[in-house]
Design a protein around this motif. Structure first.
Motif, mmCIF file in Angstrom:
data_model
loop_
_atom_site.group_PDB
_atom_site.id
_atom_site.type_symbol
_atom_site.label_atom_id
_atom_site.label_comp_id
_atom_site.label_asym_id
_atom_site.label_seq_id
_atom_site.Cartn_x
_atom_site.Cartn_y
_atom_site.Cartn_z
ATOM 1 N N ARG A 624 0.841 -1.205 0.000
ATOM 2 C CA ARG A 624 0.000 0.000 0.000
ATOM 3 C C ARG A 624 0.874 1.251 0.000
ATOM 4 N NH1 ARG A 624 -2.532 -2.646 4.532
ATOM 5 N NH2 ARG A 624 -4.219 -4.000 3.831
ATOM 6 N N LEU A 625 1.936 1.220 0.794
ATOM 7 C CA LEU A 625 2.840 2.359 0.839
ATOM 8 C C LEU A 625 3.469 2.595 -0.533
ATOM 9 C CD1 LEU A 625 4.457 4.498 2.435
ATOM 10 C CD2 LEU A 625 6.140 2.708 2.902
ATOM 11 N N ALA A 626 3.941 1.538 -1.177
ATOM 12 C CA ALA A 626 4.588 1.678 -2.485
ATOM 13 C C ALA A 626 3.645 2.286 -3.509
ATOM 14 C CB ALA A 626 5.102 0.317 -2.958
ATOM 15 N N ALA A 627 2.368 1.957 -3.414
ATOM 16 C CA ALA A 627 1.395 2.412 -4.413
ATOM 17 C C ALA A 627 0.885 3.831 -4.170
ATOM 18 C CB ALA A 627 0.215 1.444 -4.444
ATOM 19 N N ASP A 628 1.134 4.389 -2.980
ATOM 20 C CA ASP A 628 0.564 5.683 -2.612
ATOM 21 C C ASP A 628 1.666 6.752 -2.598
ATOM 22 O OD1 ASP A 628 -0.808 7.843 -1.644
ATOM 23 O OD2 ASP A 628 -1.298 6.937 0.307
ATOM 24 N N GLU A 629 1.799 7.473 -3.709
ATOM 25 C CA GLU A 629 2.863 8.474 -3.791
ATOM 26 C C GLU A 629 2.609 9.664 -2.873
ATOM 27 O OE1 GLU A 629 3.140 10.948 -7.324
ATOM 28 O OE2 GLU A 629 1.296 9.994 -8.078
ATOM 29 N N HIS A 630 1.372 9.806 -2.364
ATOM 30 C CA HIS A 630 1.043 10.941 -1.512
ATOM 31 C C HIS A 630 1.061 10.580 -0.030
ATOM 32 C CE1 HIS A 630 0.045 13.131 -5.114
ATOM 33 N NE2 HIS A 630 -0.860 12.232 -5.460
ATOM 34 N N SER A 631 1.473 9.384 0.319
ATOM 35 C CA SER A 631 1.502 8.979 1.728
ATOM 36 C C SER A 631 2.415 9.911 2.519
ATOM 37 C CB SER A 631 1.999 7.546 1.867
ATOM 38 O OG SER A 631 2.178 7.225 3.235
ATOM 39 N N PRO A 632 1.998 10.337 3.713
ATOM 40 C CA PRO A 632 2.864 11.217 4.518
ATOM 41 C C PRO A 632 4.146 10.531 4.983
ATOM 42 C CG PRO A 632 0.946 10.493 5.792
ATOM 43 C CD PRO A 632 0.704 10.072 4.369
ATOM 44 N N TRP A 633 4.181 9.196 4.923
ATOM 45 C CA TRP A 633 5.384 8.478 5.343
ATOM 46 C C TRP A 633 6.594 8.819 4.468
ATOM 47 C CZ3 TRP A 633 5.582 5.966 9.834
ATOM 48 C CH2 TRP A 633 4.410 5.465 10.404
ATOM 49 N N TRP A 634 6.388 9.280 3.242
ATOM 50 C CA TRP A 634 7.526 9.556 2.348
ATOM 51 C C TRP A 634 8.321 10.779 2.776
ATOM 52 C CZ3 TRP A 634 8.580 5.411 0.028
ATOM 53 C CH2 TRP A 634 7.604 4.598 -0.573
ATOM 54 N N LYS A 635 7.757 11.634 3.593
ATOM 55 C CA LYS A 635 8.469 12.841 4.030
ATOM 56 C C LYS A 635 9.437 12.466 5.153
ATOM 57 C CE LYS A 635 4.673 15.944 2.788
ATOM 58 N NZ LYS A 635 3.726 16.977 3.267
ATOM 59 N N ASP A 636 10.719 12.698 4.931
ATOM 60 C CA ASP A 636 11.755 12.357 5.904
ATOM 61 C C ASP A 636 11.942 13.522 6.865
ATOM 62 O OD1 ASP A 636 14.145 11.806 7.308
ATOM 63 O OD2 ASP A 636 14.825 10.490 5.677
ATOM 64 N N ARG A 637 11.655 13.304 8.132
ATOM 65 C CA ARG A 637 11.730 14.377 9.121
ATOM 66 C C ARG A 637 13.173 14.766 9.449
ATOM 67 N NH1 ARG A 637 6.782 13.488 13.381
ATOM 68 N NH2 ARG A 637 5.182 13.055 11.818
ATOM 69 N N THR A 638 14.121 13.928 9.062
ATOM 70 C CA THR A 638 15.525 14.208 9.377
ATOM 71 C C THR A 638 16.268 14.852 8.220
ATOM 72 O OG1 THR A 638 16.311 12.028 8.653
ATOM 73 C CG2 THR A 638 15.544 12.240 10.942
ATOM 74 N N GLN A 639 15.694 14.778 7.010
ATOM 75 C CA GLN A 639 16.371 15.322 5.830
ATOM 76 C C GLN A 639 15.372 16.141 5.004
ATOM 77 O OE1 GLN A 639 19.093 12.778 3.656
ATOM 78 N NE2 GLN A 639 18.907 11.186 5.234
ATOM 79 N N PRO A 640 15.450 17.462 5.075
ATOM 80 C CA PRO A 640 14.489 18.310 4.338
ATOM 81 C C PRO A 640 14.483 18.048 2.844
ATOM 82 C CG PRO A 640 15.711 19.602 5.945
ATOM 83 C CD PRO A 640 16.366 18.256 5.913
#
Length: 797
Positions: A624-640
């Motif tokens: 599900r994560l791979a298929a969802d390009e808008h998932s908030p998980w893709w934003k890395d909180r440690t690397q802007p």
């Protein structure tokens, strides 16, 4: 002079070697000659075949169970001792302070108290109880007569009689070993409360605020406590080196779709690997009763079995039979909680835990109206609010021992259904076939009635009535099938559908494995033992492509190196197969881990991320994560600079290539799955460096993976991978010829070190071989290697 000294030293070494050999010989099982067994009504002959399997011929059922207990103890006494100590929270007394957290957890689970209650309320006049007592008499007779196992000497274990309380405690441990809720409910609640509901989308978990804690009601101390508890629940069994139930495959095929015209049954329960393995094979024969079965230590009735009339196997139901409930304490009295409109005092007691290498420890145990306070396992000063455990296993009667006594005799569909209906916890799928032509499956468990608005995937609020239960659904409402028109039944731990279409909460495995089995069984053609063997050994599903397909365009755009593009296109064409020589399997699994780490670790942190790796919800979340390009998980909180799916995917690919080169070498020909995917089966004392080469079995290169039928499963991690669980046995039975049934164990029949049957099946097992399960009198006579005659104890005049 030096020559004399040399001769003397050689003589000393020979004497020492002879002494060791004599010592070890005295620890071996007796498989021939005569032995006294008190309580026997008449002599019993035990014929041991070429694999060390006992074929017990007795004049009565009680004598058959006495003999079973005796020979079972010969081969598995140390395993019996360790299992009862694990279940009753007594391991630290022999293994030291490293196992103290495990003891604290199992004391907190209250398995020992529930086992004592079950014994007190059991029908002591029932045939099942009489058989259980006979089995225990056999174990205790052997223990009294024989030298203790080598491990008893190494650990200083003093012999104690085995009791019915021990039997029911081991059943409680078996129920606990399915309990994924300990790791999953804190994780999902943490994601919801600290990250926000959008982050739940990949887990496909909706929630209703009426049935769960309101957001932000758990603080940092609470999360520290829950994270530690989740980690402890995962480590408790692995630290003890004992088998833990995980998953399974099973299918039953009706006679209309088999070559023989009779039903065919196949099963391979998936359990944590250990030495010895969980199952002990034995064939019992007494007037009116005959069964070839697989027995767990200290459980007198076969959990898997067959004879001329019927056969059955098990998979794990994986229904959610646990709720974690956050209690609200009285600000003026922390020993009171709010329950049904008023403050109620927690019940408290103390238990002493003996520790081998330290002073005894006193553990405070509390109980609310919902159940035991589970974070008491972390100690009296553990941070956070009290979390109560509601567990169906602890909720009244649980006649699972009686269920298997009946299932061992279930030669009709009605008898099998009635036996399955007695199983409350752990939840089990019973897959059954008989020579009359019936095939069936029952999801056997007590399914609790929760409130209509309750979402039990999250920690519940004990101050509301949403944490209460309203009884159990009738067994007829459980998922089941009997003689379906398609002509076959598959069970592989996927979420089942109830007869009325209701969703049954649980922590189920990926559907891919079951879909692969269903696809293959649905093909035209007649099934045989040989075809079922091939399917059990199948190493392919579509899971990998479900993850890869949305990501391939990203990688094709980003990768310029010709060699890497070649590897990528190899993955694109890969069919998700895991043979030993596959390079794609290695590349995919490393990439899967790095993708998972790159997307999720920054939000979860080290502890919660490790808890996530130990859950079943992760496997289904990654596609599900791979298929969802808008998932908030893709934003890395440690690397802007890493804020989109493409950023994480490309970084994961580069990290994977670098790791494989560093670990397995620059030559990708060395990245074969068999070079990175290994199985070492561990003895409970096998973590000791000096004992490891003597007691552990392996390493072996193994095919398969956790999402394919040949389920050799390693935790999601970086290469290389150490397999932790997989098929605990493989069995195939054609009811047209049950005497031609085949099977295999992961190591061997015996748990006695240096015995010829300690690891004699290990290599055939990993190579996908099967061996005969001798059943007919002719075959038993042909393959008998030795005979032990058990005699009634001489009468004292």
């Amino acid at each position: 002079m030096f020559k004399r000294i040399g001769v003397f030293l050689i003589a000393v070494l020979l004497i020492c070697a002879a002494g060791v050999a004599i010592y070890l010989y005295g620890k071996q099982p007796q498989r021939q000659g005569l032995a006294n067994l008190p309580g026997l009504q008449s002599p019993v002959n035990v014929h041991f075949d070429e694999r060390g399997v006992p074929h017990i011929a007795a004049g009565s059922e009680p004598d058959a169970y006495r003999a079973l207990g005796y020979v079972h103890a010969q081969d598995r006494l140390f395993q019996m001792e360790m299992l009862r100590r694990l279940a009753r929270g007594e391991l630290a007394a022999v293994l030291g302070s490293k196992l103290l957290p495990t003891d604290k957890l199992f004391r907190t689970l209250r398995i020992r108290e529930q086992a004592d209650w079950q014994v007190t309320h059991a029908d002591h006049n029932s045939p099942a109880w009489q058989a259980l007592q006979a089995y225990l008499e056999g174990i205790n007779a052997y223990q009294l007569q024989a030298p203790g196992p080598v491990e008893f000497d190494l650990l200083g274990i003093e012999k104690r009689p085995f009791t019915a309380q021990d039997v029911y405690s081991v059943v409680g441990y078996m129920a606990y070993s399915f309990a994924a809720a300990f790791r999953t409910e804190p994780l999902l609640t943490y994601v919801r409360d600290t990250l926000g509901e959008p982050y739940l989308a990949i887990f496909d978990r909706s929630w209703n605020p009426n049935g769960a804690l309101a957001s932000q009601t758990l603080n940092a101390a609470d999360w520290k406590s829950m994270a530690a508890l989740a980690r402890l629940s995962e480590q408790a069994v692995s630290n003890a080196g004992l088998p833990q139930m995980e998953g399974s495959n099973a299918w039953a095929i009706s006679g209309q779709r088999t070559q023989s015209g009779k039903p065919l049954l196949a099963g391979d329960p998936h359990i944590r690997f250990s030495v010895p393995s969980v199952w002990y094979e034995a064939h019992l024969n007494a007037p009116g009763f005959e069964l070839y079965g697989d027995y767990e230590s200290l459980v007198p009735f076969a959990l898997l079995g067959h004879n001329n009339d019927f056969a059955w196997t098990l998979t794990m139901f994986q229904n959610d039979d646990i709720d974690l409930i956050a209690e609200t304490t009285n600000p003026d009295n922390p020993d009171e909680v709010w329950y049904q409109g008023h403050w109620v005092a927690l019940k408290e007691e103390q238990q002493r835990i003996d520790v081998r290498d330290a002073e005894s420890v006193v553990l405070r145990l509390r109980r609310s109206p919902h159940g035991p306070i589970i974070n008491d396992a972390l100690g009296e000063n553990a941070p956070g609010r009290p979390i109560a455990l509601w567990w169906s296993y602890l909720d009244g009667a649980n006649p699972v021992v009686d269920a298997f006594y009946q299932l061992n005799r279930a030669n009709t569909l009605d008898k099998a259904r009635a036996a399955a209906s007695l199983i409350k916890a752990p939840g089990l799928n019973v897959v059954y076939a008989n020579a009359q032509g019936d095939i069936a499956w029952w999801a056997a468990a007590g399914l609790p009635k929760r409130g209509p608005q309750v979402t039990p995937d999250f920690i519940l609020d004990g101050s509301t009535d949403q944490a209460d239960k309203f009884g159990y659904y009738p067994f007829s409402a459980n998922p089941h099938e009997e003689n379906p028109a398609r002509g076959y039944i598959v069970s592989a731990n996927a979420q089942p559908v109830s007869p009325d279409g209701a969703v049954i909460p649980g922590y189920y495995n990926l559907s891919d494995r079951g879909q692969r089995l269903n696809q293959q069984l649905g093909l035209d053609g007649q099934w045989s033992i040989e075809k079922s063997k091939q399917l059990q050994l199948d190493t392919r599903t579509g899971y990998a492509q479900r993850v890869l397909q949305p990501l391939l365009p990203i990688l094709r755009t980003a990768i310029e190196d010709p060699q890497q593009r070649q590897w990528l296109e190899g993955l694109a064409k890969w069919q998700g197969d895991y043979p030993l020589d596959s390079i794609n399997a290695t590349l995919f699994n490393q990439f899967l881990y790095d993708l998972n780490y790159g997307a999720l670790h920054d939000e979860l942190g080290d502890v919660m991320f490790q808890n996530l790796l130990a859950t079943r919800v992760l496997d289904a979340a990654l596609p599900r994560l791979a298929a969802d390009e808008h998932s908030p998980w893709w934003k890395d909180r440690t690397q802007p600079g890493v804020q989109q799916r493409a950023d994480v995917v490309v970084r994961a690919w580069n990290t994977s290539i670098a790791h494989l080169r560093d670990t397995l070498g620059n030559d990708s020909a060395q990245w074969q799955w068999g070079k990175a995917h290994h199985l070492t089966q561990m003895h409970p004392l096998g973590s000791q460096k000096l004992l490891a080469p003597l007691l552990n079995v392996g390493p072996y290169s193994v095919p398969g993976s956790h999402e394919v039928p040949n389920n050799f499963s390693a935790p999601l991690s970086a290469a290389p991978w150490s397999v932790t669980y997989g098929p605990s046995t493989r069995r195939v039975i054609d009811l047209a010829m049950p005497d031609k049934a085949v099977g295999i164990l992961p190591v061997g029949q015996s748990g006695v070190p240096f015995n010829s049957h300690y690891q004699d099946q290990a290599l055939p097992f990993v190579q996908g071989e099967y061996q005969a399960l001798h059943f007919s009198p002719t075959d038993i006579a042909r393959y008998t290697k030795s005979t032990l005659q058990l005699m009634p104890a001489p009468k004292v005049r």
